[in-house]
Motif scaffolding. Structure first.
Motif, PDB file in Angstrom:
ATOM      1  N   MET A 237     -23.263 -11.356  -4.362  1.00 50.33           N
ATOM      2  CA  MET A 237     -22.812 -10.488  -3.432  1.00 50.33           C
ATOM      3  C   MET A 237     -22.504  -8.912  -3.997  1.00 50.33           C
ATOM      4  O   MET A 237     -22.967  -7.713  -3.505  1.00 50.33           O
ATOM      5  N   LYS A 238     -21.622  -8.789  -5.139  1.00 46.72           N
ATOM      6  CA  LYS A 238     -21.470  -7.717  -5.861  1.00 46.72           C
ATOM      7  C   LYS A 238     -22.852  -6.950  -6.420  1.00 46.72           C
ATOM      8  O   LYS A 238     -23.216  -5.898  -6.224  1.00 46.72           O
ATOM      9  N   ALA A 239     -23.845  -7.767  -6.845  1.00 47.26           N
ATOM     10  CA  ALA A 239     -24.983  -7.148  -7.208  1.00 47.26           C
ATOM     11  C   ALA A 239     -25.883  -6.798  -5.983  1.00 47.26           C
ATOM     12  O   ALA A 239     -26.472  -5.711  -6.381  1.00 47.26           O
ATOM     13  N   LYS A 240     -25.845  -7.336  -4.822  1.00 48.78           N
ATOM     14  CA  LYS A 240     -26.677  -6.902  -3.707  1.00 48.78           C
ATOM     15  C   LYS A 240     -26.016  -5.679  -3.162  1.00 48.78           C
ATOM     16  O   LYS A 240     -26.877  -4.818  -3.022  1.00 48.78           O
ATOM     17  N   LEU A 241     -24.769  -5.692  -3.037  1.00 43.76           N
ATOM     18  CA  LEU A 241     -24.032  -4.253  -2.748  1.00 43.76           C
ATOM     19  C   LEU A 241     -24.395  -3.074  -3.672  1.00 43.76           C
ATOM     20  O   LEU A 241     -24.632  -1.953  -3.185  1.00 43.76           O
ATOM     21  N   MET A 242     -24.457  -3.490  -4.991  1.00 40.71           N
ATOM     22  CA  MET A 242     -24.659  -2.246  -5.809  1.00 40.71           C
ATOM     23  C   MET A 242     -26.038  -1.786  -5.645  1.00 40.71           C
ATOM     24  O   MET A 242     -26.405  -0.544  -5.605  1.00 40.71           O
ATOM     25  N   GLY A 243     -27.074  -2.926  -5.529  1.00 46.59           N
ATOM     26  CA  GLY A 243     -28.377  -2.345  -5.365  1.00 46.59           C
ATOM     27  C   GLY A 243     -28.668  -1.621  -4.040  1.00 46.59           C
ATOM     28  O   GLY A 243     -29.447  -0.493  -4.188  1.00 46.59           O
ATOM     29  N   ALA A 268     -34.187  -6.178  -7.639  1.00 44.11           N
ATOM     30  CA  ALA A 268     -35.138  -6.073  -6.565  1.00 44.11           C
ATOM     31  C   ALA A 268     -34.514  -5.115  -5.295  1.00 44.11           C
ATOM     32  O   ALA A 268     -35.467  -4.454  -4.765  1.00 44.11           O
ATOM     33  N   VAL A 269     -33.384  -5.103  -4.975  1.00 47.91           N
ATOM     34  CA  VAL A 269     -32.971  -4.443  -4.095  1.00 47.91           C
ATOM     35  C   VAL A 269     -32.931  -2.867  -4.427  1.00 47.91           C
ATOM     36  O   VAL A 269     -33.292  -1.998  -3.649  1.00 47.91           O
ATOM     37  N   ALA A 270     -32.577  -2.495  -5.781  1.00 46.17           N
ATOM     38  CA  ALA A 270     -32.581  -1.180  -6.338  1.00 46.17           C
ATOM     39  C   ALA A 270     -33.986  -0.787  -6.170  1.00 46.17           C
ATOM     40  O   ALA A 270     -34.287   0.452  -5.599  1.00 46.17           O
ATOM     41  N   TYR A 271     -34.977  -1.443  -6.353  1.00 41.14           N
ATOM     42  CA  TYR A 271     -36.532  -0.982  -6.476  1.00 41.14           C
ATOM     43  C   TYR A 271     -36.677  -0.711  -4.966  1.00 41.14           C
ATOM     44  O   TYR A 271     -37.262   0.300  -4.801  1.00 41.14           O
ATOM     45  N   TYR A 272     -36.356  -1.469  -4.246  1.00 43.09           N
ATOM     46  CA  TYR A 272     -36.539  -1.291  -2.745  1.00 43.09           C
ATOM     47  C   TYR A 272     -35.844   0.007  -2.210  1.00 43.09           C
ATOM     48  O   TYR A 272     -36.670   0.778  -1.749  1.00 43.09           O
ATOM     49  N   ARG A 273     -34.664   0.106  -2.646  1.00 42.72           N
ATOM     50  CA  ARG A 273     -33.994   1.438  -2.119  1.00 42.72           C
ATOM     51  C   ARG A 273     -34.509   2.547  -2.652  1.00 42.72           C
ATOM     52  O   ARG A 273     -34.435   3.708  -2.014  1.00 42.72           O
ATOM     53  N   GLN A 274     -35.231   2.511  -4.108  1.00 37.02           N
ATOM     54  CA  GLN A 274     -35.612   3.670  -4.576  1.00 37.02           C
ATOM     55  C   GLN A 274     -37.339   3.816  -4.345  1.00 37.02           C
ATOM     56  O   GLN A 274     -38.006   4.545  -4.925  1.00 37.02           O
ATOM     57  N   ASN A 275     -37.747   3.025  -3.197  1.00 40.14           N
ATOM     58  CA  ASN A 275     -39.126   3.327  -2.810  1.00 40.14           C
ATOM     59  C   ASN A 275     -40.057   2.681  -3.871  1.00 40.14           C
ATOM     60  O   ASN A 275     -41.293   3.246  -3.780  1.00 40.14           O
ATOM     61  N   ALA A 280     -40.440  -3.817  -6.369  1.00 45.78           N
ATOM     62  CA  ALA A 280     -39.518  -4.777  -5.335  1.00 45.78           C
ATOM     63  C   ALA A 280     -39.933  -5.932  -4.970  1.00 45.78           C
ATOM     64  O   ALA A 280     -39.308  -7.039  -4.989  1.00 45.78           O
ATOM     65  N   LEU A 281     -41.205  -5.886  -4.398  1.00 47.55           N
ATOM     66  CA  LEU A 281     -41.765  -7.236  -4.015  1.00 47.55           C
ATOM     67  C   LEU A 281     -42.157  -8.030  -5.201  1.00 47.55           C
ATOM     68  O   LEU A 281     -41.874  -9.305  -4.915  1.00 47.55           O
ATOM     69  N   ASN A 282     -42.349  -7.743  -6.241  1.00 52.07           N
ATOM     70  CA  ASN A 282     -42.544  -8.707  -7.400  1.00 52.07           C
ATOM     71  C   ASN A 282     -41.211  -9.284  -7.687  1.00 52.07           C
ATOM     72  O   ASN A 282     -41.158 -10.464  -7.943  1.00 52.07           O
ATOM     73  N   LYS A 283     -40.353  -8.810  -7.625  1.00 57.25           N
ATOM     74  CA  LYS A 283     -39.200  -9.252  -7.994  1.00 57.25           C
ATOM     75  C   LYS A 283     -38.553 -10.181  -6.796  1.00 57.25           C
ATOM     76  O   LYS A 283     -37.987 -11.096  -7.320  1.00 57.25           O
ATOM     77  N   VAL A 284     -38.620  -9.585  -5.499  1.00 57.16           N
ATOM     78  CA  VAL A 284     -38.211 -10.775  -4.362  1.00 57.16           C
ATOM     79  C   VAL A 284     -39.218 -11.983  -4.538  1.00 57.16           C
ATOM     80  O   VAL A 284     -38.627 -13.037  -4.191  1.00 57.16           O
ATOM     81  N   GLN A 303     -37.440  -7.466   5.254  1.00 58.16           N
ATOM     82  CA  GLN A 303     -36.911  -6.243   5.207  1.00 58.16           C
ATOM     83  C   GLN A 303     -37.715  -5.194   4.451  1.00 58.16           C
ATOM     84  O   GLN A 303     -38.034  -4.008   5.125  1.00 58.16           O
ATOM     85  N   MET A 304     -38.012  -5.389   3.505  1.00 56.52           N
ATOM     86  CA  MET A 304     -38.773  -4.724   2.626  1.00 56.52           C
ATOM     87  C   MET A 304     -39.971  -4.517   3.117  1.00 56.52           C
ATOM     88  O   MET A 304     -40.505  -3.272   3.120  1.00 56.52           O
ATOM     89  N   LEU A 305     -40.745  -5.425   3.666  1.00 53.98           N
ATOM     90  CA  LEU A 305     -42.193  -5.223   4.090  1.00 53.98           C
ATOM     91  C   LEU A 305     -42.000  -4.284   5.400  1.00 53.98           C
ATOM     92  O   LEU A 305     -43.016  -3.669   5.617  1.00 53.98           O
ATOM     93  N   PHE A 306     -40.857  -4.692   6.305  1.00 57.06           N
ATOM     94  CA  PHE A 306     -40.971  -3.970   7.599  1.00 57.06           C
ATOM     95  C   PHE A 306     -40.599  -2.454   7.090  1.00 57.06           C
ATOM     96  O   PHE A 306     -41.286  -1.519   7.690  1.00 57.06           O
TER      97      PHE A 306
END
Length: 383
Positions: A237-243, A268-275, A280-284, A303-306
């Motif tokens: 949870m904390k990791a996801k929120l930070m990302g 994975a989330v951080a890569y997604y947020r940073q475009n 991001a897709l490799n990590k997820v 969510q990433m793909l959308f």
């Protein structure tokens, strides 16, 4: 999937707040808090947990059985027991009758509107400006503050004792409540402007901490250790929120040698947020390979793909997530959104979207997003 909704209509001097809806985090918190709910003769479905994106440390109950947690408070916790302690304390205010009753309109309002109302009233009390609340009149700041503080410490001590009793009934150690209060104790000595909202609204005293400590150290008490499952959930949870909230901090928090699931989740989330789409897709995808039955990893991929504009590709990911977690109204809403956006060459997707949204509305009766998407789908059918 984490989605953000800006609260509008706030006083000009009040900081805008953001409601975070995330199926995974809400599920974790509900699981952890369920023993406390039952200890207070409440069912989990009677209580709605809402996250508010803010660096402030705060939690409160409003608009009926709605418990609001600021992400800043979650970030300060080291384990799920500390969050459970805060929840037990807030429920203590309910059982003690400390909340103002009769706000039927607020109980029907959206969560964003509730926060706006709370912030407006809070700003009015803090400044002595009745206009900040939008209605009614309030006394001058100094009088309001003295009256508040004269009762607040009694209320807080009473809520602490209620929390201790409910945690004992749930066979959960109140140590988490004690350690959380100890973290905040030093803030009492800061100027009021530098104190967290939790300190300003939940005045601390050494006696309160000692009272909880006495319960922790009471002879004959034998509590089970913190659940390893819950500890892992807390780390995720904390990791996801930070990302999502502070993606630039992920590299500092998790070094390259840390290949744990929470660390890779944050990346994975951080890569997604940073475009950074490919990373991001490799990590997820790596996370999905590691845990192929985790619905939240598929939800994140969808969510990433959308968001990356690959809407058609998002459908299988969202569908897999809902197959694994059919009771999630949030995921079902996200799937329906993707179906609507991809229905240009497949009209039958509109029927599927409407079916998903009608089911999601049962779990999310206050969701304006569900109603908006239903209107869109019906509109495209000429209805």
């Amino acid at each position: 999937t984490i989605s953000l909704f800006l609260v509008i209509g706030l006083p000009r001097f009040a900081q805008a707040q953001t409601v975070i809806r995330d199926s995974e985090i809400e599920a974790y918190l509900s699981e952890w808090f369920t023993p406390i709910f039952k200890a207070n003769d409440m069912q989990p479905n009677q209580v709605k947990i809402i996250l508010v994106q803010s660096n402030e440390i705060n939690a409160f109950v409003a608009g009926g059985s709605n418990i609001f947690f600021y992400t800043g408070l979650i970030d300060r916790t080291d384990n799920p027991d500390e969050l459970i302690g805060v929840m037990a304390h807030e429920l203590g205010h309910i059982s003690g009758g400390h909340l103002v009753r009769g706000r039927a309109a607020m109980e029907r309002a959206s969560y964003e509107s509730i926060i706006g109302t709370i912030i407006g009233v809070g700003a009015a009390v803090a400044t002595g400006n009745a206009g900040a609340a939008g209605a009614g009149s309030l006394a001058a700041n100094s009088v309001a503050e003295r009256r508040f503080l004269s009762k607040a410490r009694t209320f807080e001590s009473t809520a602490d004792q209620a929390a201790i009793k409910s945690m004992n009934r749930a066979n959960i150690s109140p140590e988490g409540l004690m350690t959380f209060l100890e973290k905040l104790e030093g803030e009492e000595f800061l100027p009021n402007s530098q104190q967290s909202e939790y300190i300003r609204s939940h005045p601390l005293t050494r006696n309160r901490i000692e009272s909880v400590q006495a319960a922790v150290e009471k002879p004959g008490q034998d509590y089970p250790p913190v659940s390893e499952k819950w500890t892992d959930q807390h780390a995720r949870m904390k990791a996801k929120l930070m990302g999502f909230i502070n993606p630039e901090q992920v590299a500092w928090k998790y070094d390259d040698s840390d290949q744990s699931v929470p660390a890779n989740y944050a990346r994975a989330v951080a890569y997604y947020r940073q475009n950074q789409i490919d990373k991001a897709l490799n990590k997820v995808n790596a996370l999905i390979s590691q845990e192929p039955n985790n619905p939240y990893f598929y939800e994140l991929k969808g969510q990433m793909l959308f968001e990356f504009g690959r809407i058609k590709e998002s459908l299988p990911a969202y569908q897999k997530a809902i197959d694994l977690l059919p009771q999630s109204g949030l995921i079902r809403t996200a799937l329906a959104h993707a179906q609507i956006e991809n229905a240009g060459d497949q009209p039958k997707l509109l029927n599927e979207a409407i079916e998903n949204l009608n089911r999601a509305a049962q779990d999310e009766p206050r969701s304006t997003e569900v109603q908006r998407l239903l209107a869109t789908a019906y509109g495209r059918q000429g209805k």
